[in-house]
Design a protein around this motif. Sequence first.
Motif, PDB file in Angstrom:
ATOM      1  N   MET A   1      28.391  29.639 -33.623  1.00 50.72           N
ATOM      2  CA  MET A   1      27.778  30.209 -32.428  1.00 50.72           C
ATOM      3  C   MET A   1      27.068  29.102 -31.662  1.00 50.72           C
ATOM      4  N   ILE A   2      27.457  28.902 -30.410  1.00 58.60           N
ATOM      5  CA  ILE A   2      26.831  27.849 -29.623  1.00 58.60           C
ATOM      6  C   ILE A   2      25.664  28.419 -28.821  1.00 58.60           C
ATOM      7  N   PRO A   3      24.674  27.602 -28.514  1.00 57.78           N
ATOM      8  CA  PRO A   3      23.557  28.071 -27.695  1.00 57.78           C
ATOM      9  C   PRO A   3      24.047  28.552 -26.330  1.00 57.78           C
ATOM     10  N   SER A   4      23.470  29.641 -25.851  1.00 61.64           N
ATOM     11  CA  SER A   4      23.876  30.175 -24.549  1.00 61.64           C
ATOM     12  C   SER A   4      23.604  29.185 -23.436  1.00 61.64           C
ATOM     13  N   THR A   5      22.594  28.341 -23.619  1.00 67.62           N
ATOM     14  CA  THR A   5      22.296  27.345 -22.585  1.00 67.62           C
ATOM     15  C   THR A   5      23.436  26.349 -22.427  1.00 67.62           C
ATOM     16  N   VAL A   6      24.068  25.983 -23.556  1.00 70.65           N
ATOM     17  CA  VAL A   6      25.203  25.060 -23.491  1.00 70.65           C
ATOM     18  C   VAL A   6      26.390  25.736 -22.823  1.00 70.65           C
ATOM     19  N   PHE A   7      26.683  26.956 -23.232  1.00 67.32           N
ATOM     20  CA  PHE A   7      27.809  27.677 -22.632  1.00 67.32           C
ATOM     21  C   PHE A   7      27.608  27.823 -21.126  1.00 67.32           C
ATOM     22  N   ASP A   8      26.411  28.213 -20.714  1.00 60.02           N
ATOM     23  CA  ASP A   8      26.147  28.396 -19.284  1.00 60.02           C
ATOM     24  C   ASP A   8      26.281  27.078 -18.530  1.00 60.02           C
ATOM     25  N   ALA A   9      25.815  25.985 -19.146  1.00 63.46           N
ATOM     26  CA  ALA A   9      25.896  24.686 -18.479  1.00 63.46           C
ATOM     27  C   ALA A   9      27.342  24.227 -18.334  1.00 63.46           C
ATOM     28  N   VAL A  10      28.162  24.435 -19.380  1.00 63.95           N
ATOM     29  CA  VAL A  10      29.573  24.043 -19.313  1.00 63.95           C
ATOM     30  C   VAL A  10      30.308  24.879 -18.269  1.00 63.95           C
ATOM     31  N   CYS A  11      30.027  26.171 -18.238  1.00 62.74           N
ATOM     32  CA  CYS A  11      30.651  27.030 -17.221  1.00 62.74           C
ATOM     33  C   CYS A  11      30.234  26.610 -15.819  1.00 62.74           C
ATOM     34  N   ALA A  12      28.969  26.220 -15.659  1.00 62.34           N
ATOM     35  CA  ALA A  12      28.501  25.774 -14.350  1.00 62.34           C
ATOM     36  C   ALA A  12      29.240  24.520 -13.910  1.00 62.34           C
ATOM     37  N   ARG A  13      29.495  23.598 -14.846  1.00 60.93           N
ATOM     38  CA  ARG A  13      30.245  22.386 -14.501  1.00 60.93           C
ATOM     39  C   ARG A  13      31.689  22.729 -14.145  1.00 60.93           C
ATOM     40  N   ALA A  14      32.268  23.654 -14.897  1.00 61.63           N
ATOM     41  CA  ALA A  14      33.635  24.066 -14.585  1.00 61.63           C
ATOM     42  C   ALA A  14      33.703  24.731 -13.212  1.00 61.63           C
ATOM     43  N   ASP A  15      32.693  25.535 -12.882  1.00 62.73           N
ATOM     44  CA  ASP A  15      32.678  26.191 -11.578  1.00 62.73           C
ATOM     45  C   ASP A  15      32.500  25.168 -10.455  1.00 62.73           C
ATOM     46  N   ALA A  16      31.680  24.140 -10.704  1.00 62.73           N
ATOM     47  CA  ALA A  16      31.532  23.070  -9.714  1.00 62.73           C
ATOM     48  C   ALA A  16      32.854  22.333  -9.538  1.00 62.73           C
ATOM     49  N   ALA A  17      33.553  22.125 -10.638  1.00 64.68           N
ATOM     50  CA  ALA A  17      34.875  21.483 -10.558  1.00 64.68           C
ATOM     51  C   ALA A  17      35.845  22.342  -9.758  1.00 64.68           C
ATOM     52  N   ALA A  18      35.778  23.664  -9.945  1.00 62.20           N
ATOM     53  CA  ALA A  18      36.662  24.572  -9.212  1.00 62.20           C
ATOM     54  C   ALA A  18      36.389  24.511  -7.705  1.00 62.20           C
ATOM     55  N   ARG A  19      35.109  24.447  -7.337  1.00 59.89           N
ATOM     56  CA  ARG A  19      34.786  24.339  -5.912  1.00 59.89           C
ATOM     57  C   ARG A  19      35.299  23.025  -5.334  1.00 59.89           C
ATOM     58  N   ALA A  20      35.121  21.943  -6.086  1.00 57.59           N
ATOM     59  CA  ALA A  20      35.613  20.647  -5.630  1.00 57.59           C
ATOM     60  C   ALA A  20      37.137  20.641  -5.551  1.00 57.59           C
ATOM     61  N   GLN A  21      37.780  21.348  -6.483  1.00 57.43           N
ATOM     62  CA  GLN A  21      39.244  21.379  -6.506  1.00 57.43           C
ATOM     63  C   GLN A  21      39.818  22.052  -5.268  1.00 57.43           C
TER      64      GLN A  21
END
Length: 428
Positions: free
Chosen positions: A1-21
Amino acid sequence: MIPSTVFDAVCARADAAARAQRSLAQADTDSKNALLNAIADALDARAGEIAAANALDMDSSREAGMDAGKLDRLRFDEARVKAAADGVRHVATLPDPIGEIVRGYTLPNGLRLNQTRVPIGVIGMIYEARPNVTVDVASLCLKSGNAAILRGGHAAERTNAATLAVIGDVLRAHDYDPALVGSVDDFGRDGATAMMEARGHIDLLVPRGGKGLIQAVVANSKVPVIETGAGNVHIYVDVSGDPAKAIPILINAKTQRVGVCNAAEKLLVHADVADVFLPYAAAALFERGVEIHADERAYAIIDASDHPAGLLVHANDEDWDTEYLALKIGVKVVDSLDEAIDHINMHSTGHTESIIAEDYTAIEEFTSRIDSAVVMVNASTRFTDGGVFGFGAELGISTQKMHARGPMGLTEMTTTKWIGYGRGQVRA
């Protein structure tokens, strides 16, 4: 089980990548090529900086007991950085797949349908001790209009950070968001786990590394995965095989670079030529320090000749499924082409196999029945590589049977969408 803070941060980076894409997806081919050439020039100019970071990673990994094969993959000295830069330049010269019409036709009612290539979106890569992959993935993603989220592993963490700093500076200079090529290395293994769970944020995940890493991603990922396989790679010497071709191919495939997935791990030899061929093949392998794991018949033939102590051992059942990534090779005598094919299809990881033969019928039988991504004929398995295939670089070598199989280049990093052009048609 990973910390929710890590999951949220990784998703936020992926979402930023999606906007840039979305911005990158609108760029024309000339703009993308100019960006790639600028990245290549920056890699050349700052190769010493990247190599210095890599030297620290190499020292740490060597002290931690990393084996020679993995150390070879980890090495990213100035020569390799410059070679990677040349690969980026080559990607810039390749045709842009985006916008290519795969097929098109007009329905009887006049509606024109085109199936068109488009980017996949955000591609995640989980890999280990392969810093060249950072450059390869970045160049292929940018040319094909995709964003990349990378987890490059602890062993290469300094090297990858230095490389991404160079790429990020170029992206900013060309008015692109550096989130286009991002990393989650700062979250360690939790970052990789978060990537696997980030369905809806990451569109595709590609693991590249050892068998354990790949199986872990395939088994646990909620994000769609393209499986890049380990390389339990075979060479089969047929009764019609030419020894003058076979031995140089064998030595190249086994010893040129032992820690790569396209290195040969098994040698199968037809029984009718084994007595003559195996002593010469074994001598060539022993000369280069290769340890032979031989079945009973192969062992008896090789043991009858002079050989170095400790380099000839009896094979066990586990050997036939082992990817050594070391100066070791399994050797087996087979009674027929059928037996060779059956053995390979049972034990192969589906990567690359090669036949050494002059008999056209045997070659056709082998190439049609072997169920691997690549089959070579009278050639080294080391040719299975995106750069060698003319792709400039590769995302990995896919051993699954979906849309991408074998070395994955620009085309394999696209999906398609249908566009219908009408003049007011409605469906009856």
